[in-house]
Scaffold this motif. Structure first.
Motif, PDB file in Angstrom:
ATOM      1  N   VAL A  49       0.815  -1.218   0.000  1.00 42.40           N
ATOM      2  CA  VAL A  49       0.000   0.000   0.000  1.00 42.40           C
ATOM      3  C   VAL A  49       0.852   1.273   0.000  1.00 42.40           C
ATOM      4  O   VAL A  49       0.549   2.233  -0.718  1.00 42.40           O
ATOM      5  CB  VAL A  49      -0.975  -0.006   1.200  1.00 42.40           C
ATOM      6  N   THR A  50       1.939   1.291   0.808  1.00 44.37           N
ATOM      7  CA  THR A  50       2.699   2.532   0.968  1.00 44.37           C
ATOM      8  C   THR A  50       3.223   3.124  -0.345  1.00 44.37           C
ATOM      9  O   THR A  50       3.088   4.331  -0.544  1.00 44.37           O
ATOM     10  CB  THR A  50       3.878   2.337   1.950  1.00 44.37           C
ATOM     11  N   PRO A  51       3.819   2.334  -1.255  1.00 43.37           N
ATOM     12  CA  PRO A  51       4.362   2.964  -2.462  1.00 43.37           C
ATOM     13  C   PRO A  51       3.325   3.776  -3.235  1.00 43.37           C
ATOM     14  O   PRO A  51       3.656   4.766  -3.872  1.00 43.37           O
ATOM     15  CB  PRO A  51       4.829   1.767  -3.312  1.00 43.37           C
ATOM     16  N   MET A  52       2.043   3.386  -3.127  1.00 38.91           N
ATOM     17  CA  MET A  52       1.021   4.103  -3.886  1.00 38.91           C
ATOM     18  C   MET A  52       0.736   5.479  -3.298  1.00 38.91           C
ATOM     19  O   MET A  52       0.196   6.339  -3.974  1.00 38.91           O
ATOM     20  CB  MET A  52      -0.259   3.275  -3.940  1.00 38.91           C
ATOM     21  N   PHE A 107       6.585   0.312  -8.591  1.00 37.21           N
ATOM     22  CA  PHE A 107       5.263   0.862  -8.279  1.00 37.21           C
ATOM     23  C   PHE A 107       4.120   0.098  -8.946  1.00 37.21           C
ATOM     24  O   PHE A 107       2.964   0.219  -8.517  1.00 37.21           O
ATOM     25  CB  PHE A 107       5.170   2.375  -8.564  1.00 37.21           C
ATOM     26  N   CYS A 108       4.419  -0.704  -9.973  1.00 38.73           N
ATOM     27  CA  CYS A 108       3.331  -1.442 -10.652  1.00 38.73           C
ATOM     28  C   CYS A 108       2.874  -2.670  -9.863  1.00 38.73           C
ATOM     29  O   CYS A 108       1.706  -3.064  -9.940  1.00 38.73           O
ATOM     30  CB  CYS A 108       3.759  -1.863 -12.049  1.00 38.73           C
ATOM     31  N   ILE A 109       3.792  -3.294  -9.114  1.00 38.51           N
ATOM     32  CA  ILE A 109       3.442  -4.487  -8.330  1.00 38.51           C
ATOM     33  C   ILE A 109       2.221  -4.204  -7.459  1.00 38.51           C
ATOM     34  O   ILE A 109       1.284  -5.001  -7.405  1.00 38.51           O
ATOM     35  CB  ILE A 109       4.637  -4.916  -7.438  1.00 38.51           C
ATOM     36  N   PRO A 154      -0.338  14.514  -3.814  1.00 41.31           N
ATOM     37  CA  PRO A 154       0.435  14.625  -5.066  1.00 41.31           C
ATOM     38  C   PRO A 154       0.658  16.068  -5.505  1.00 41.31           C
ATOM     39  O   PRO A 154       1.701  16.380  -6.077  1.00 41.31           O
ATOM     40  CB  PRO A 154      -0.397  13.853  -6.088  1.00 41.31           C
ATOM     41  N   ALA A 155      -0.288  16.972  -5.217  1.00 42.78           N
ATOM     42  CA  ALA A 155      -0.109  18.371  -5.624  1.00 42.78           C
ATOM     43  C   ALA A 155       1.068  18.993  -4.878  1.00 42.78           C
ATOM     44  O   ALA A 155       1.840  19.759  -5.447  1.00 42.78           O
ATOM     45  CB  ALA A 155      -1.387  19.176  -5.385  1.00 42.78           C
TER      46      ALA A 155
END
Lengths: 256, 306
Positions: free
Chosen positions: A99-102, A136-138, B237-238
């Protein structure tokens, strides 16, 4: 229509216009017979023809395609395993790592991977971009696959085993059909995210490698030309077809 | 297969299924993040990159670490100024996104159910086109010779106001940020508004509330969880935006993201760039915590707390 819903209708249409007009302008000017992005002077396909002769752009497109395919393959493999693991076991650490990388802003992912790759002496280029995209795709694949599996009754596998199916047959006949739409959607998501990524690629590609977004970026930085409109239009058509394909192959996972 | 044997294979299976992706993400996500944190205490190398964290001589091994980067970050006004500016831009972006998202989400909620999915899809569709293209589109709209800019300046001329520049200004940055992030606000808001009972609105109207009063008194407070979710998805993100201010903003519009990329790509001071990046991360975590904490205390937040 009562006055209040008419006001709402106009406001909503205004927002839709805000969303679509800029893209529409890009598309229209890609057919415009003028170097300036200002007035309509006539129809032409010259800018598209010019793209075919732009060797740098073609190389960048090829790189993007190779990277996206490799990223899709690796992240579908790892992400599917992660999705199955998350749906079966209470894996706290894995769940956090998925979850964190997203939630991390792109620029942080980009610079931390740059520092990391340089530290482990990995030459920056296609290989570093592929690893960066995989990182980040995983998460996206894992989450789509897990949500496809939450609808699967775990007793179905047991039932299959009780009826004499081998573990392999049970997996193929029960789990695979449930998981396939998730994998397909995850693959298309990974492909699109990879081919679209600019910020993380910008930091991890090094000097010698370009991808389509990096090439578009350097074109924008130099000057605004109708050629960029043409590339942009082609890219829009490509992503749109991918989305249509995804919704055909896995309708329920594309829903929001 | 014996029972013990099957338990054993189950344990092996679990270790493989959980272990493999955990390992990959530890290497590709956790390790780089930790290394970046370590980098904030290191000295820059002569030609970019990092100086070694330790050296050894006849006396043994010595750590070569410093707090200089943090001191520099806290000590120089320019960095705090850019942090503050980014905070203002991200806040304005979130507010404008909310202002645009409410009418759209309310409109979709009240549309006939057979076209609702289509209307939602129409919000997401532009999001699927390349990010750079969406930014570039505004570059050509706001450019000095575009129809929009010339029309606007013609109009301003009527009132005796001087021509304005739109591209490479803070205005352009905020427009770009709103455009790129709008779907992230619309979707959670719509998901929340969907669950509102239409009877609430009827009740408010029957009691004589104007549409505006109904919105402020019923829809807005009940939609707080959706608004908070959307605000987080837009604000974070901003705040870390890099490409939008880089392309649409001039020197005046630089944000934290540009500061970080400058340290990595032109100043070649990686430790200091990492320090700014870590500061941004801590700030993002703090803001996310603050927003969820505040939302829990608001009336609609309690009603929908899940």
């Amino acid at each position: 229509m009562p006055a209040r819903s008419r006001a709402l209708w106009f406001a909503a249409m205004g927002v839709y216009a805000f969303l679509y007009l800029p893209l529409l302008i890009v598309i229209v000017f890609s057919f415009n017979d003028s170097r300036l992005n200002a007035r309509w002077t006539g129809f032409t396909l010259d800018w598209y023809a010019k793209l075919l002769g732009n060797q740098q752009l073609l190389t960048a497109a090829w790189n993007s395609l190779v990277i996206a395919l490799a990223v899709t393959l690796i992240s579908v493999l790892v992400g599917t395993i992660a999705g199955i693991a998350l749906s079966r076991y209470r894996a706290r650490a894995l769940s956090l790592l998925v979850v964190t990388p997203m939630a991390v802003p792109d620029i942080l992912t980009g610079v931390s991977l740059l520092v990391f790759f340089v530290m482990i002496h990995l030459t920056l280029g296609m290989q570093s971009v592929i690893l960066a995209h995989v990182s980040f795709c995983i998460s996206f694949v894992a989450i789509v696959v897990r949500s496809a599996l939450t609808n699967l009754d775990p007793h179905l596998v047991e039932a299959a085993r009780d009826l004499g199916a081998t573990p392999f047959i049970a997996f193929r006949k029960v789990v695979m059909p449930a998981i396939t739409p998730g994998i397909v959607a995850g693959a298309l998501l990974a492909f699109t995210l990879s081919i679209d990524d600019f910020v993380i690629t910008f930091f991890t590609a090094g000097a010698g490698t370009t991808t389509l977004p990096l090439q578009v970026y350097s074109m924008i930085k130099v000057s605004i030309t109708p050629e960029i409109n043409a590339v942009s239009t082609l890219l829009m058509v490509m992503t749109l077809s991918l989305v249509v394909l995804a919704s055909r192959l896995a309708p329920e996972t594309i829903r929001t | 297969m014996t029972r013990a044997g099957s338990l054993q294979t189950e344990a092996v299976k679990r270790r493989l299924l959980v272990g493999l992706p955990t390992l990959v993400l530890l290497v590709l996500f956790a390790a780089p993040t930790l290394i970046m944190v370590l980098a904030t205490f290191q000295f820059p190398d002569d030609f970019g990159g990092l100086a070694p964290a330790w050296y050894s001589d006849s006396d043994g091994v010595h750590l070569d670490l410093t707090l200089e980067n943090y001191e520099r970050f806290a000590g120089e006004a320019i960095y705090l100024k850019i942090f503050w500016r980014s905070l203002v831009y991200a806040t304005l972006t979130t507010l404008f996104c909310a202002a645009l998202a409410y009418p759209l989400a309310m409109f979709i909620t009240r549309a006939p159910s057979r076209i609702r999915d289509l209307l939602v899809l129409l919000v997401i569709l532009p999001f699927w086109s390349n990010f750079l293209i969406r930014v570039y589109a505004w570059m050509s709209i706001l450019g000095p010779r575009s129809l929009f800019t010339e029309g606007l300046n013609g109009l301003l001329g009527w009132f005796g106001l001087g021509p304005v520049t739109l591209l490479f200004t803070p205005f352009a940055v905020i427009v770009g940020l709103v455009y790129v992030h709008l779907p992230f606000m619309v979707l959670p808001l719509y998901a929340n508004l969907c669950r509102h009972d239409p009877a609430w609105l009827d009740a408010a109207r029957d009691l004589g509330a104007s549409p505006w009063k109904t919105f402020v008194g019923v829809t807005l407070p009940m939609s707080v969880p959706g608004l908070v979710a959307g605000s987080l998805l837009v604000f974070i993100p901003a705040l870390g935006a890099f490409a939008v201010p880089d392309i649409l903003g001039g020197a005046q519009g630089a944000m934290i993201g540009n500061l970080i990329s400058d340290q990595f790509l032109s100043a070649r001071d990686w430790p200091f760039g990492s320090t700014i990046a870590v500061a941004l991360t801590l700030f993002v975590v703090f803001i996310a915590w603050l927003m969820t904490a505040v939302a829990r205390r608001l009336p609609g937040g309690a009603a929908h707390a899940r």
